[in-house]
Each structure stands twice: as C-alpha cells, then as structure tokens.
Design a protein around this motif. Structure first.
Motif, PDB file in Angstrom:
ATOM      1  N   LYS A   1      10.179  69.951  12.475  1.00 54.29           N
ATOM      2  CA  LYS A   1       9.485  68.791  13.038  1.00 54.29           C
ATOM      3  C   LYS A   1      10.448  67.903  13.818  1.00 54.29           C
ATOM      4  N   LEU A   2      11.644  67.734  13.281  1.00 54.16           N
ATOM      5  CA  LEU A   2      12.638  66.905  13.961  1.00 54.16           C
ATOM      6  C   LEU A   2      13.053  67.524  15.289  1.00 54.16           C
ATOM      7  N   GLU A   3      13.233  68.822  15.310  1.00 56.00           N
ATOM      8  CA  GLU A   3      13.598  69.496  16.554  1.00 56.00           C
ATOM      9  C   GLU A   3      12.495  69.353  17.595  1.00 56.00           C
ATOM     10  N   ALA A   4      11.244  69.422  17.146  1.00 55.97           N
ATOM     11  CA  ALA A   4      10.125  69.250  18.082  1.00 55.97           C
ATOM     12  C   ALA A   4      10.098  67.827  18.628  1.00 55.97           C
ATOM     13  N   LEU A   5      10.319  66.837  17.780  1.00 53.53           N
ATOM     14  CA  LEU A   5      10.334  65.440  18.222  1.00 53.53           C
ATOM     15  C   LEU A   5      11.514  65.166  19.141  1.00 53.53           C
ATOM     16  N   GLN A   6      12.628  65.829  18.887  1.00 53.81           N
ATOM     17  CA  GLN A   6      13.792  65.667  19.753  1.00 53.81           C
ATOM     18  C   GLN A   6      13.522  66.233  21.139  1.00 53.81           C
ATOM     19  N   GLU A   7      12.855  67.380  21.186  1.00 55.76           N
ATOM     20  CA  GLU A   7      12.494  67.972  22.480  1.00 55.76           C
ATOM     21  C   GLU A   7      11.531  67.070  23.254  1.00 55.76           C
ATOM     22  N   GLU A   8      10.637  66.396  22.530  1.00 55.49           N
ATOM     23  CA  GLU A   8       9.694  65.475  23.169  1.00 55.49           C
ATOM     24  C   GLU A   8      10.364  64.170  23.583  1.00 55.49           C
TER      25      GLU A   8
ATOM     26  N   ASN B   1      10.873  61.733  21.496  1.00 58.43           N
ATOM     27  CA  ASN B   1      10.186  60.686  20.746  1.00 58.43           C
ATOM     28  C   ASN B   1      11.139  60.118  19.689  1.00 58.43           C
ATOM     29  N   GLN B   2      11.941  59.131  20.093  1.00 55.64           N
ATOM     30  CA  GLN B   2      12.960  58.590  19.209  1.00 55.64           C
ATOM     31  C   GLN B   2      12.367  57.875  17.999  1.00 55.64           C
ATOM     32  N   THR B   3      11.289  57.130  18.224  1.00 56.08           N
ATOM     33  CA  THR B   3      10.695  56.351  17.126  1.00 56.08           C
ATOM     34  C   THR B   3      10.195  57.252  16.009  1.00 56.08           C
ATOM     35  N   LYS B   4       9.426  58.279  16.365  1.00 55.81           N
ATOM     36  CA  LYS B   4       8.903  59.210  15.358  1.00 55.81           C
ATOM     37  C   LYS B   4      10.034  60.000  14.714  1.00 55.81           C
ATOM     38  N   PHE B   5      11.058  60.335  15.513  1.00 54.90           N
ATOM     39  CA  PHE B   5      12.200  61.067  14.981  1.00 54.90           C
ATOM     40  C   PHE B   5      12.880  60.253  13.885  1.00 54.90           C
ATOM     41  N   LEU B   6      13.087  58.963  14.130  1.00 51.79           N
ATOM     42  CA  LEU B   6      13.754  58.114  13.138  1.00 51.79           C
ATOM     43  C   LEU B   6      12.869  57.877  11.924  1.00 51.79           C
TER      44      LEU B   6
END
Length: 400
Positions: A207-214, A216-221
């Motif tokens: 999930k983190l890798e997907a958010l990083q590709e997007e 999306n810093q807020t959701k990643f944190l």
C-alpha cells in the motif's frame, strides 16, 4: 581566556558549576585530543542539566570559544553540506562559529520551512556505513558548533544531517499545514522504511509503495503511523547484559518505549519492550581505555555505557548497554519524557510542570507522576554504579 569565562560563569551561576577539564598547553597527540573531547563531553553533559545555562548568553559564548579553541579552528565564513532525509546534500554558507540553532535557521530558510516549526527538527551527526546505510551518531545540542563537531569527529564518512526531532508519531499532525515540513517527514519516512528502521508488513509495504507512486504524501504518512517502529530512532548493533552478559542488541527508541531485539549467545533472538512508564532512571558512564580487562567486559570495545533501571514484576533491575551512541540514546529518553509531560499538560491544565517549547520554558499546571533521573559519570577502570549515583533531572534536559 578560559579562566576569564569560567569566572564570568561563576559570577552568574555561583559555585554550582562542575570543575572545567584541564587544558593541555603542549601540542596534543591523537589520543590526547580524544581524551580532551571525552572530558568536554562529560563536562557539557553535567552543566547542561540546568536548563537556565542553555539560555545564558555568557554560557553559550563560553562554549563557542571552548569548541573553537580546543580544536584550533578560527571563526570565519565557511560552506557546510547538510544532508537532507532523501539523501541529497544542501550547501549553506555559515560561520564556523555558528551554533546548531543558527545553522538550523539558515537551512530552514533555504528550504522554506516555517519558522514556528523549527522546534520539531534538529541537526544530527550522521555517519555513512557499508551498503549505503546511515547511522545517526548524536543529536547536536543547540549550543554546539556543527562545523567544529564535524571537523573534530573521530569518525569517518560523517555529515551534518537534518531530521525531525520528536519521537511521538502523532506529532506529525502538527506539521501538515507546512509543505516543506511535510516533504521532510515524508522523505524521512521513506528513508526509514528503506533502511529497515520502520518495519511494515508485506500488505502495508504494498500500500505504501502504491501511495508513493501516486505521490500522495498525506495518505502515505497516515499509513506509516501504523507501521511498527515508525518515527523511532534505531541504534547500531551493540552489546548488552540482558538476559545475560555478552548478548548482542539492536534498539529502536520512540513512541514512548524502548524496543530491544536481543541476540543470545546461542544465536536465538528475543524481543523485549520497555515502556517508558517502567523506566525509573538512567546514567551514562565513560569507560574509555581504562576499561578493566580482568572482568567479563574484557571483550568489549565500546567506550560508553548506558544503563537504565526498569521495573519488572515489582522489582527494579538494571539494563546495561555498551554503545558509542549512549548520548544519543540518553537524548531520546529525555525527549520521550518531555513529550509525555507536554501531552499530560495539554490534557489536564490543573496540574503543574514546566515543559520546554523551542528552547523556552513554558509553564503548565501539572504534577509530575514519573520522575526523570539521569547522571553522567566519568570514565573509570571499574564501574561501581548504584541508585545513589543518579541525580535528579528535568523533562527539558537535552543530552549532547
């Protein structure tokens, strides 16, 4: 010069100052320079127990001169490379006599970090290890001179680095309105996960890798805060005496606990967690070259010891660590207590305690239910440590 400034300090603070380390008047050898560095470190750890000294112009000016003179560095303009959490270096123009507090201001201005958020970040001495891994060796105190600390370090491949300086992951929320601050903690989260400091499950990692590709810093944190050991400081492998002498240990410190992965002599591993609510006190001891070679410690090559006292089944026990990062660990323990007291102050305004805020004392009404004790002992050939050696500390103590 030294006598003059010591006189000025005693005029301001009285006789509460410990004796200043004697100065070598002949050319110093490498071993003498290392001895002098350790003595100064010990002196600073003792005098900074009093937070009033850290806010004294006389004290700060004295320490600046001591650092410059000890290592024969003149005050002049210089360029300093500061390591950012994503691995990039930023060059800033400073004076060799600039304190860490001043250098942090210069760096924050260059990257657009909101000034009111400076208290959430700090400068660290960071070492590059094998395979590109980083090791945080120490937190630079506000009065330390980063240029001098870097030049005088006995460690190779070191840089001054910028990192967030809080150990309660929930404090991320205080930074979310500043884009530069979010970028910094986002980059550090990625670095900590890639370096193995934070340990996501396989599902979390995907999930983190997907958010990083997007992007999306807020959701990643937000997801990172659910990851084991997120926001913690991980120490290099060291040696401990728990559950028996000679065990290897890797510590992660943060989120109001000390998490320790112990490697037993038979290569089995044991995970032990010490909540800060169970820790009564701790102390740092210099061992150095005078380590007693007749006892069970003769195989240890670390020159610092940190021991903390904890409660287990109603009994107080000591956990002893031999690590060059003892002062960093001490700083982390103090930071967690400070954050815990600040949170209690916000939750219960009828209690009283003083909690620091960006270098200033801010008074709250809180009654401290957990005492913080710490002491810093000089190197000795035989360690004799007891609860009576500890001296009372305060939540705003900031270890060097």
């Amino acid at each position: 010069m030294c006598v003059f400034w010591i006189f000025q300090l005693r005029r301001v603070f009285g006789n509460c100052l410990p004796p200043f380390p004697p100065k070598y008047y002949l050319a110093m050898t490498t071993s003498m320079a290392n001895e002098r560095r350790d003595q100064l470190e010990h002196y600073l750890q003792n005098v900074t127990v009093d937070p009033n000294m850290l806010r004294s112009d006389v004290f700060v000016e004295f320490l600046k001169r001591v650092q410059l003179n000890t290592f024969s560095i003149t005050a002049k303009k210089a360029a300093l490379d500061v390591l950012l959490p994503d691995g990039r270096s930023m060059e800033v123009e400073i004076l060799t006599s600039d304190t860490a507090e001043r250098v942090l201001e210069v760096v924050s201005h260059k990257i657009g970090l909101c000034r009111e958020l400076l208290g959430y970040f700090g400068l660290f001495l960071i070492r590059f290890c094998k395979e590109g891994k980083l090791s945080v060796m120490k937190k630079l105190a506000e009065f330390e001179l980063p240029y001098v600390s870097l030049r005088s370090s006995e460690l190779e491949n070191c840089k001054v680095g910028l990192r967030k300086w809080y150990l309660d992951p929930s404090l991320d929320s205080m930074l979310m309105d500043c884009r530069a601050a979010v970028n910094l903690i986002y980059m550090q989260a990625i670095q900590d996960i890639q370096g193995g400091w934070a340990k996501p499950t396989q599902a979390q990692r995907q999930k983190l890798e997907a958010l990083q590709e997007e992007g999306n810093q807020t959701k990643f944190l937000e997801l990172s805060r659910e990851v084991r050991h997120y926001g913690c400081v991980q120490l290099d492998p060291c040696t401990c005496d728990y559950p028996e002498p000679g065990c290897g240990a890797v510590l992660s410190v943060g989120n109001n606990e000390i998490s320790c992965c112990v490697t037993l002599p038979g290569s089995q591993t044991q995970h032990v967690v010490f909540p800060m609510s169970r820790v009564k006190c701790w102390q740092v001891t210099f061992l150095g070259t005078l380590l007693d070679m007749d006892g069970p410690q003769r195989t240890l090559n670390q020159n610092l010891e940190l021991r903390f006292q904890f409660s287990e089944e109603g009994h107080w026990q000591w956990f002893v660590l031999y690590t060059k990062q003892a002062f960093l660990l001490s700083s982390c323990l103090k930071k967690m207590i400070s954050e815990k007291m600040a949170k209690r102050a916000a939750e219960n305004p009828e209690m009283q305690i003083e909690v620091p805020e960006q270098g200033k004392r801010k008074k709250y009404h809180i009654q401290q239910s957990q005492k913080d004790y710490s002491s810093f002992l000089p190197r000795t050939s035989k360690m004799k440590t007891a609860e009576g050696d500890c001296v009372s500390g305060t939540p705003e103590e900031e270890g060097l």
